[in-house]
Structure formats: structure tokens, C-alpha cells
Design an enzyme around this catalytic site. Sequence first.
Site, short mmCIF file in Angstrom:
data_model
loop_
_atom_site.label_atom_id
_atom_site.label_comp_id
_atom_site.label_asym_id
_atom_site.label_seq_id
_atom_site.Cartn_x
_atom_site.Cartn_y
_atom_site.Cartn_z
CE LYS A 17 -1.99 -1.47 3.77
NZ LYS A 17 -1.55 -2.85 3.84
CG HIS A 42 2.40 1.77 4.97
ND1 HIS A 42 1.41 2.65 5.28
CD2 HIS A 42 1.87 0.53 5.13
CE1 HIS A 42 0.32 1.97 5.63
NE2 HIS A 42 0.58 0.69 5.54
CD GLN A 225 -2.69 -2.62 10.62
OE1 GLN A 225 -3.66 -1.91 10.77
NE2 GLN A 225 -1.47 -2.22 10.94
#
Length: 430
Positions: A17, A42, A225
Amino acid sequence: MTKSIVVLGTQWGDEGKGKIVDLLARDMDAVVRFQGGHNAGHTLVIDGHKTVLHLIPSGILNQDAQCLIGNGVVVSLEALKAETESLESKGVNVRSRLGISPACPIIMPYHELLDHAREKAKGDKAIGTTGRGIGPAYEDKVSRRGIRFSDLYNPGLLAEKLEETLDFHNFVLEKYFDMQGLVFDRVLDDALQLGACFSDLVTDVSGELHRLRSEGKRILYEGAQGSLLDIDHGTYPFVTSSNTTIGAVCTGAGVGPDAIDYVLGITKAYTTRVGSGPFPTELFDDIGAGIAKRGDEFGATTGRPRRCGWLDAVALRRAAHTNGLSGFCVTKLDVLDGVETIKVGVAYRLNGELIDVPPQNPEAWDHLEAVYESFPGWQDSTRGITQYDDLPANAKAYIAAMESLCGAPVHMISTGPDRKENIILKHPLD
Ligand code: IMP
């Protein structure tokens, strides 16, 4: 015209992401975190330089984007300080662009101690948490004894709240876990001192988002998540303690559903999971080990090796439906380069019966047997490809199969870790 995008993980987290948020953030006026905490990791790679963010929105590397942390995020002051200092040492201006909701629950030192103590006590039934105190902090929020970001700027109120809550947690630490409790004055002083570093960041996030929207600004909501770790929709109890699915955008940032124009679901071209819990398509052979090696599958927060397996279309279909996905972004397609036959879990067998939706009772997850469809792999490298037409025919066929099996069109494909290594079939803002 599309103004607001949500980016969500659709598996067990670690779908990539951060890279996609960073890529899309170039065109955004604001990037918002709305759930989770510094359990997230991330990873962004820009011109070969790697940055791992845990708490601060991944839009921070776009020097023009405003970054907001909504009330749904649990905030560790130590993590916030460390991340802010690390980014500022690299020349990224954080303070002038970051705003934090006064309603964010604070992760206090006793939360981390409790997280570790509980995991240890559970032995081989441990969840495999990141050990960051996330669960205990959310529990305090829901039990209405939590410390909020705004409390840090009201020393009298903070002391009053802390006295009550620390008394409770020290009792548990000392009497239940046979550990040493924490000293009130020390915890209070640390919280006040750390809080003082961020007093200028307190922001009415919901109000600010309303203002930005009324000015026609573009806003990206960054999930942490993934759907299978959602406290309600995931593989309970092996989940995180927040809602990771679409509703959390509204509750965790303070916006209505009309604030969402497009929902991008991120999925790897295969599946990974860190921590314990069911994983029906998990691989235990050399193919899985090869994927782990080529995909560099180690947790960005804890460094733990990730478990690897084939794509699970049953779980992805459910994620597409639960989140109302507009499109998928498939990441790490290049990791499957050279795999002779690629499998996709298309159904499960449970007690001899074929099912094509996730089981409704959590215990059943342990007894699922994945039913696979096989696809021929490709031998050419897809690394760094930016045009769909340049993909090998079998890679195109695999993407087409994903679209028909997983319940939403594929709009983006990531073919390497760098910001530039993508195929964009439909830009979420178009
Ligand atoms: P917690 O969020 O630290 O309480 O951990 C609960 C479960 O969620 C564990 O299985 C963790 O490994 C998993 N988890 C939490 N955050 C992430 C993440 O960012 N990526 C992958 N797994 C995560």
C-alpha cells in the site's frame, strides 16, 4: 470527477500500500491515516532509496501534500518522535504539514508491556502481534479509560486520568502477570514531555477534511493492514484490533460515505501473512520459499519472515464485496516471473463440502482445504514493465483470471518496488 480515493489492503497486510499511496499522493492535496498505529510498515522506494513509515501517512514524501492522522489511529508518542526526526534528518518537512486529531488514543508504555505479557502467556496460541501495544490501547479506548492526544495538553486532567488507568493496569501487570508495575510520576512526566513536542500539530481532522472538500481538494485515505486482519471481518481472533475495511474511513477520519469516490484494493499477485492464524493457500515447499526469497518477504515493522502462498480468490472476492472496491491494484507481479505453474485458490473444501465464501465461524478456518485452478506461468521478466502490452501473454491471462475470479477489475499493476515501476490501466483519479 474523482476527488477522494481510499487505498485499502485486501489480504493480511503488507500488500504494498505504501508504494501506491506514495505514487498517488503526487496528485493529492491531503493524505489521511484513519486506523491502526505504528504496527503498520509502509515501505517506499524512490530512486533506489528505501524509507519505511509506520505512523506518518505515506504522502509525507510529496512535499506539497498535507498529512493528517485521524481519530481512529492509536498514536505512540515515541514512534511519532522517532519517525518525525528520521524524516526531518532526510530533509522532509514534517511539522508544517502534519496534523493529528485530539481524539487519537495514545499508546502508553503499559500498553506495550501488556501486549508482550499477554502474548507470552498465550504460548503457542499467541496471535503473533507486532508487540506495539495496539490491542491494549484500543481496549482502553473502548472501555473509556484511554488517554487521548488532547489530554497531553491539560496536565491536571492527564494526571487524574492516568492515576485511575495506571492503577488498573499496574494491578493486572503485578497481580496477574507477576511483573513490575510502572511508576506514576515517570509515566506522567514522559507523556507530558513527549506531548510537548507535538502541541502545534493538534488539528480538528474532521473539520479540516470538510474544509478541504468544500474547496474541491483531492484527498487520499490510506489504510493500514488488510481486510483479513479486520477485527470484525477478518480471521478472528488472529486479527488486529481495528477495523481495516472501508467503514473505518468514515469513523476514523470523521467523514461521511459521500466523501469517498473511489476505493482501490491492493493485493499481491500471491498471498503473504505474518503472525499466527489460518492461511488456506499457504505453501510449505520450494515454490513458497522461492517466492519469499524473490519477494524479500520479511515484515517491515518486526523483520519477521512472512508466510507465503498462492492467491486466495475466495478471500479477495469477499474483500471486494466488503469494501465496495472500484478496482484492484496487483503488486509484486514480477515475483512470479519464472514460476512454471501458478495456482489460485478458487474455493474451499470444508468437511467434504465445497464452499465458495469464507466460513462464518472462525474455528472452521483451520479446517479449510483450498481448491485450486492452475495457470501457466511465464519465463520472461516483467520487472519494471510500464505498458500492459509489454507483459508476457501468460501474465496478461493471469491478470484477466484475477479479474474474473476476484470480483473487481484490475486498474493498476506494480512490477517492482520503485515508484516508477507500474502499469496504470485506469488511474483512480480519471
Ligand atoms: P497487532 O496489530 O500488533 O495487534 O497484531 C495483530 C496481528 O496483525 C498480527 O498477526 C500481526 O502480525 C498483524 N499485523 C499488524 N499490523 C500488520 C501489518 O502492517 N502488516 C501485516 N500484518 C500486521
